[in-house]
Design a protein around this motif. Structure first.
Motif, PDB file in Angstrom:
ATOM      1  N   ASP A 222       0.820  -1.208   0.000  1.00 39.68           N
ATOM      2  CA  ASP A 222       0.000   0.000   0.000  1.00 39.68           C
ATOM      3  C   ASP A 222       0.855   1.260   0.000  1.00 39.68           C
ATOM      4  O   ASP A 222       0.434   2.308  -0.485  1.00 39.68           O
ATOM      5  CB  ASP A 222      -0.927   0.025   1.226  1.00 39.68           C
ATOM      6  N   SER A 223       2.034   1.167   0.588  1.00 42.44           N
ATOM      7  CA  SER A 223       2.878   2.367   0.709  1.00 42.44           C
ATOM      8  C   SER A 223       4.035   2.354  -0.288  1.00 42.44           C
ATOM      9  O   SER A 223       4.775   3.329  -0.389  1.00 42.44           O
ATOM     10  CB  SER A 223       3.451   2.463   2.126  1.00 42.44           C
ATOM     11  N   SER A 224       4.204   1.265  -1.009  1.00 41.14           N
ATOM     12  CA  SER A 224       5.381   1.089  -1.862  1.00 41.14           C
ATOM     13  C   SER A 224       5.005   0.457  -3.198  1.00 41.14           C
ATOM     14  O   SER A 224       3.968  -0.177  -3.325  1.00 41.14           O
ATOM     15  CB  SER A 224       6.397   0.161  -1.169  1.00 41.14           C
ATOM     16  N   ARG A 225       5.888   0.626  -4.139  1.00 38.64           N
ATOM     17  CA  ARG A 225       5.725  -0.012  -5.446  1.00 38.64           C
ATOM     18  C   ARG A 225       6.967  -0.885  -5.685  1.00 38.64           C
ATOM     19  O   ARG A 225       8.089  -0.437  -5.499  1.00 38.64           O
ATOM     20  CB  ARG A 225       5.646   1.081  -6.522  1.00 38.64           C
ATOM     21  N   TYR A 226       6.728  -2.109  -6.069  1.00 36.95           N
ATOM     22  CA  TYR A 226       7.827  -3.030  -6.381  1.00 36.95           C
ATOM     23  C   TYR A 226       7.689  -3.519  -7.818  1.00 36.95           C
ATOM     24  O   TYR A 226       6.585  -3.770  -8.292  1.00 36.95           O
ATOM     25  CB  TYR A 226       7.783  -4.265  -5.480  1.00 36.95           C
ATOM     26  N   PHE A 227       8.822  -3.691  -8.513  1.00 36.13           N
ATOM     27  CA  PHE A 227       8.855  -4.399  -9.795  1.00 36.13           C
ATOM     28  C   PHE A 227       9.583  -5.721  -9.576  1.00 36.13           C
ATOM     29  O   PHE A 227      10.451  -5.824  -8.703  1.00 36.13           O
ATOM     30  CB  PHE A 227       9.651  -3.618 -10.858  1.00 36.13           C
ATOM     31  N   TYR A 228       9.261  -6.716 -10.414  1.00 35.39           N
ATOM     32  CA  TYR A 228      10.076  -7.927 -10.451  1.00 35.39           C
ATOM     33  C   TYR A 228      11.370  -7.566 -11.185  1.00 35.39           C
ATOM     34  O   TYR A 228      11.334  -6.984 -12.271  1.00 35.39           O
ATOM     35  CB  TYR A 228       9.356  -9.043 -11.199  1.00 35.39           C
ATOM     36  N   ALA A 229      12.522  -7.935 -10.583  1.00 36.26           N
ATOM     37  CA  ALA A 229      13.814  -7.596 -11.199  1.00 36.26           C
ATOM     38  C   ALA A 229      14.035  -8.393 -12.482  1.00 36.26           C
ATOM     39  O   ALA A 229      14.538  -7.859 -13.480  1.00 36.26           O
ATOM     40  CB  ALA A 229      14.946  -7.862 -10.207  1.00 36.26           C
ATOM     41  N   LYS A 243       6.163  -5.806 -14.736  1.00 35.10           N
ATOM     42  CA  LYS A 243       5.454  -6.718 -13.851  1.00 35.10           C
ATOM     43  C   LYS A 243       5.674  -6.195 -12.441  1.00 35.10           C
ATOM     44  O   LYS A 243       6.810  -6.131 -11.969  1.00 35.10           O
ATOM     45  CB  LYS A 243       6.034  -8.128 -14.012  1.00 35.10           C
ATOM     46  N   GLN A 244       4.604  -5.775 -11.779  1.00 35.92           N
ATOM     47  CA  GLN A 244       4.802  -5.112 -10.502  1.00 35.92           C
ATOM     48  C   GLN A 244       3.986  -5.680  -9.362  1.00 35.92           C
ATOM     49  O   GLN A 244       2.983  -6.351  -9.559  1.00 35.92           O
ATOM     50  CB  GLN A 244       4.571  -3.617 -10.634  1.00 35.92           C
ATOM     51  N   LEU A 245       4.491  -5.424  -8.179  1.00 34.44           N
ATOM     52  CA  LEU A 245       3.832  -5.809  -6.933  1.00 34.44           C
ATOM     53  C   LEU A 245       3.514  -4.528  -6.185  1.00 34.44           C
ATOM     54  O   LEU A 245       4.401  -3.903  -5.625  1.00 34.44           O
ATOM     55  CB  LEU A 245       4.777  -6.654  -6.072  1.00 34.44           C
ATOM     56  N   SER A 246       2.273  -4.120  -6.207  1.00 36.60           N
ATOM     57  CA  SER A 246       1.861  -2.920  -5.480  1.00 36.60           C
ATOM     58  C   SER A 246       0.357  -2.805  -5.615  1.00 36.60           C
ATOM     59  O   SER A 246      -0.284  -3.626  -6.262  1.00 36.60           O
ATOM     60  CB  SER A 246       2.514  -1.658  -6.060  1.00 36.60           C
ATOM     61  N   LYS A 247      -0.172  -1.751  -5.009  1.00 37.20           N
ATOM     62  CA  LYS A 247      -1.608  -1.491  -5.114  1.00 37.20           C
ATOM     63  C   LYS A 247      -1.949  -0.876  -6.473  1.00 37.20           C
ATOM     64  O   LYS A 247      -3.120  -0.636  -6.759  1.00 37.20           O
ATOM     65  CB  LYS A 247      -1.996  -0.532  -3.981  1.00 37.20           C
ATOM     66  N   GLU A 248      -0.939  -0.651  -7.311  1.00 33.69           N
ATOM     67  CA  GLU A 248      -1.170   0.006  -8.603  1.00 33.69           C
ATOM     68  C   GLU A 248      -2.182  -0.754  -9.454  1.00 33.69           C
ATOM     69  O   GLU A 248      -2.932  -0.158 -10.222  1.00 33.69           O
ATOM     70  CB  GLU A 248       0.159   0.156  -9.359  1.00 33.69           C
ATOM     71  N   PHE A 249      -2.226  -2.096  -9.323  1.00 33.66           N
ATOM     72  CA  PHE A 249      -3.184  -2.863 -10.137  1.00 33.66           C
ATOM     73  C   PHE A 249      -4.627  -2.456  -9.823  1.00 33.66           C
ATOM     74  O   PHE A 249      -5.491  -2.487 -10.687  1.00 33.66           O
ATOM     75  CB  PHE A 249      -2.969  -4.372  -9.971  1.00 33.66           C
ATOM     76  N   VAL A 250      -4.881  -2.048  -8.566  1.00 35.82           N
ATOM     77  CA  VAL A 250      -6.229  -1.579  -8.192  1.00 35.82           C
ATOM     78  C   VAL A 250      -6.477  -0.219  -8.850  1.00 35.82           C
ATOM     79  O   VAL A 250      -7.553   0.022  -9.402  1.00 35.82           O
ATOM     80  CB  VAL A 250      -6.388  -1.480  -6.659  1.00 35.82           C
ATOM     81  N   ILE A 283      -1.886 -11.560  -1.023  1.00 39.92           N
ATOM     82  CA  ILE A 283      -1.157 -12.708  -0.450  1.00 39.92           C
ATOM     83  C   ILE A 283       0.114 -12.963  -1.259  1.00 39.92           C
ATOM     84  O   ILE A 283       1.191 -13.216  -0.697  1.00 39.92           O
ATOM     85  CB  ILE A 283      -2.071 -13.953  -0.400  1.00 39.92           C
ATOM     86  N   GLU A 284      -0.008 -12.846  -2.583  1.00 40.07           N
ATOM     87  CA  GLU A 284       1.178 -12.997  -3.458  1.00 40.07           C
ATOM     88  C   GLU A 284       2.223 -11.929  -3.110  1.00 40.07           C
ATOM     89  O   GLU A 284       3.421 -12.210  -3.025  1.00 40.07           O
ATOM     90  CB  GLU A 284       0.752 -12.862  -4.931  1.00 40.07           C
ATOM     91  N   LEU A 285       1.750 -10.698  -2.893  1.00 38.46           N
ATOM     92  CA  LEU A 285       2.657  -9.607  -2.521  1.00 38.46           C
ATOM     93  C   LEU A 285       3.389  -9.940  -1.230  1.00 38.46           C
ATOM     94  O   LEU A 285       4.596  -9.788  -1.119  1.00 38.46           O
ATOM     95  CB  LEU A 285       1.852  -8.310  -2.311  1.00 38.46           C
ATOM     96  N   TYR A 286       2.622 -10.400  -0.231  1.00 33.78           N
ATOM     97  CA  TYR A 286       3.211 -10.738   1.072  1.00 33.78           C
ATOM     98  C   TYR A 286       4.337 -11.762   0.903  1.00 33.78           C
ATOM     99  O   TYR A 286       5.435 -11.597   1.432  1.00 33.78           O
ATOM    100  CB  TYR A 286       2.129 -11.301   1.999  1.00 33.78           C
ATOM    101  N   GLU A 287       4.031 -12.828   0.172  1.00 38.85           N
ATOM    102  CA  GLU A 287       4.997 -13.930   0.059  1.00 38.85           C
ATOM    103  C   GLU A 287       6.238 -13.517  -0.709  1.00 38.85           C
ATOM    104  O   GLU A 287       7.354 -13.954  -0.385  1.00 38.85           O
ATOM    105  CB  GLU A 287       4.310 -15.147  -0.569  1.00 38.85           C
ATOM    106  N   ASN A 288       6.061 -12.670  -1.713  1.00 40.82           N
ATOM    107  CA  ASN A 288       7.224 -12.195  -2.474  1.00 40.82           C
ATOM    108  C   ASN A 288       8.061 -11.198  -1.682  1.00 40.82           C
ATOM    109  O   ASN A 288       9.285 -11.232  -1.717  1.00 40.82           O
ATOM    110  CB  ASN A 288       6.773 -11.569  -3.796  1.00 40.82           C
ATOM    111  N   ILE A 289       7.392 -10.285  -0.980  1.00 42.54           N
ATOM    112  CA  ILE A 289       8.113  -9.235  -0.252  1.00 42.54           C
ATOM    113  C   ILE A 289       8.850  -9.804   0.961  1.00 42.54           C
ATOM    114  O   ILE A 289       9.978  -9.407   1.257  1.00 42.54           O
ATOM    115  CB  ILE A 289       7.133  -8.105   0.172  1.00 42.54           C
ATOM    116  N   THR A 290       8.217 -10.768   1.661  1.00 44.31           N
ATOM    117  CA  THR A 290       8.838 -11.304   2.881  1.00 44.31           C
ATOM    118  C   THR A 290       9.651 -12.570   2.630  1.00 44.31           C
ATOM    119  O   THR A 290      10.489 -12.944   3.446  1.00 44.31           O
ATOM    120  CB  THR A 290       7.770 -11.646   3.945  1.00 44.31           C
ATOM    121  N   GLY A 291       9.370 -13.245   1.511  1.00 43.33           N
ATOM    122  CA  GLY A 291      10.045 -14.520   1.253  1.00 43.33           C
ATOM    123  C   GLY A 291       9.499 -15.641   2.127  1.00 43.33           C
ATOM    124  O   GLY A 291      10.115 -16.695   2.264  1.00 43.33           O
TER     125      GLY A 291
END
Length: 316
Positions: A222-229, A243-250, A283-291
């Motif tokens: 919600d506070s950050s934007r991530y891309f897949y490297a 390909k990104q992990l963030s709230k941007e898709f919403v 949930i996908e975001l959580y698992e990718n961000i935290t490992g």
């Protein structure tokens, strides 16, 4: 989709006041402690959506907790305990009335401003010839005023912040140092997970002793934007979307349905199927961000669970 936490109305021992933010509800206690509850509310374009997203509050709270612990050696923070998956307890602070936004890439709001022809954002000059999602020569800090619910956060320059006395010069210098250090650490953590931390925002407050500390959430979707490297460079060269992990898709979904939070625009309805897909993305975001694998909390009665856990903690 009823098992979501969209509002709370607790009465904790020694409770002084309650503040309702866009996503969090903050209970202030008489002993200078704060109980912050991450709800399942979803906010985009500074508008809170009518329906909650299952597990979203848990996801945000748990990522923020992990990231606070991973950065406490470089920047002090407000957090003391997390007695429940949706709850953080910490020190009472007086929040600064700005958000410290830092950007390593031209994406999101900055890219939209650039596309509209602006070559300066928050007093920071941007070079000609940049493409959306290009890396910036170095990270830039582009603060925003902290809006009340229903209002929009607004870009503001360092000069205006100081001129208007929103933050003192000494405090602002500290905020800049902390913001840069956190972004550096966050970028390193992201890189270790195969991600790029594109941009993020931090919020700070002051304790009663006058110490500047990090508050609220940190490095969450919600506070950050991530891309897949992986494949970033290739996609950039081909002019493809990242390909990104963030709230941007919403936000993208809302824009496709003609909504950007502007006056006169009607909020599109999110059906149960779409809400389920948003929950799965979080949930996908959580698992990718935290490992780590996401473990769903019991949501049969979220309010009861939270109340029991918080009361048990406060009684210790």
């Amino acid at each position: 989709m009823n098992n979501t936490l969209t509002d709370t109305n607790f009465q904790f021992p020694q409770q002084k006041s309650v503040y309702k933010g866009k996503v969090r509800q903050v209970y202030e206690l008489e002993n200078d402690q704060v109980v912050m509850i991450a709800t399942d509310r979803l906010s985009a374009f500074d508008v809170v959506m009518p329906k909650g997203i299952p597990y979203k509050g848990q996801i945000l709270n748990q990522i923020a907790t992990k990231m606070m612990k991973a950065t406490q050696d470089i920047v002090p923070n407000w957090l003391e305990a997390t007695p429940d998956p949706n709850v953080a307890v910490g020190k009472m602070c007086e929040p600064f009335k700005i958000e410290m936004v830092i950007r390593g890439y031209l994406a999101g709001h900055a890219a939209r401003e650039y596309k509209a022809g602006k070559r300066e954002i928050c007093g920071v000059a941007l070079a000609e010839g940049l493409k959306e999602n290009d890396p910036l020569p170095h990270p830039i800090i582009t603060p925003a005023t902290k809006a009340e619910q229903g209002d929009h956060d607004e870009d503001i320059s360092r000069e205006d912040i100081l001129k208007r006395g929103i933050v003192s010069a000494a405090d602002y210098e500290q905020l800049e140092k902390y913001t840069t250090a956190l972004f550096q650490r966050g970028s390193e953590i992201a890189a270790s997970r195969g991600l790029i931390l594109v941009d993020t925002k931090y919020e700070f407050g002051k304790t009663k002793e006058g110490k500047v500390v990090l508050i609220d959430e940190i490095h969450t979707p919600d506070s950050s934007r991530y891309f897949y490297a992986e494949g970033y460079q290739e996609r950039q060269e081909k002019g493809e979307k990242q390909k990104q992990l963030s709230k941007e898709f919403v936000r993208q979904w809302l824009m496709e349905h003609d909504f950007q939070g502007l006056e006169g625009q009607e909020l599109p309805e999110m059906n149960d199927e779409y809400i389920k897909s948003v929950s799965e993305r979080y949930i996908e975001l959580y698992e990718n961000i935290t490992g780590e694998k996401f473990v769903k909390a019991d949501i049969s009665n979220i309010k009861e669970r939270i109340e029991e856990n918080v009361l048990a903690y406060l009684e210790e």
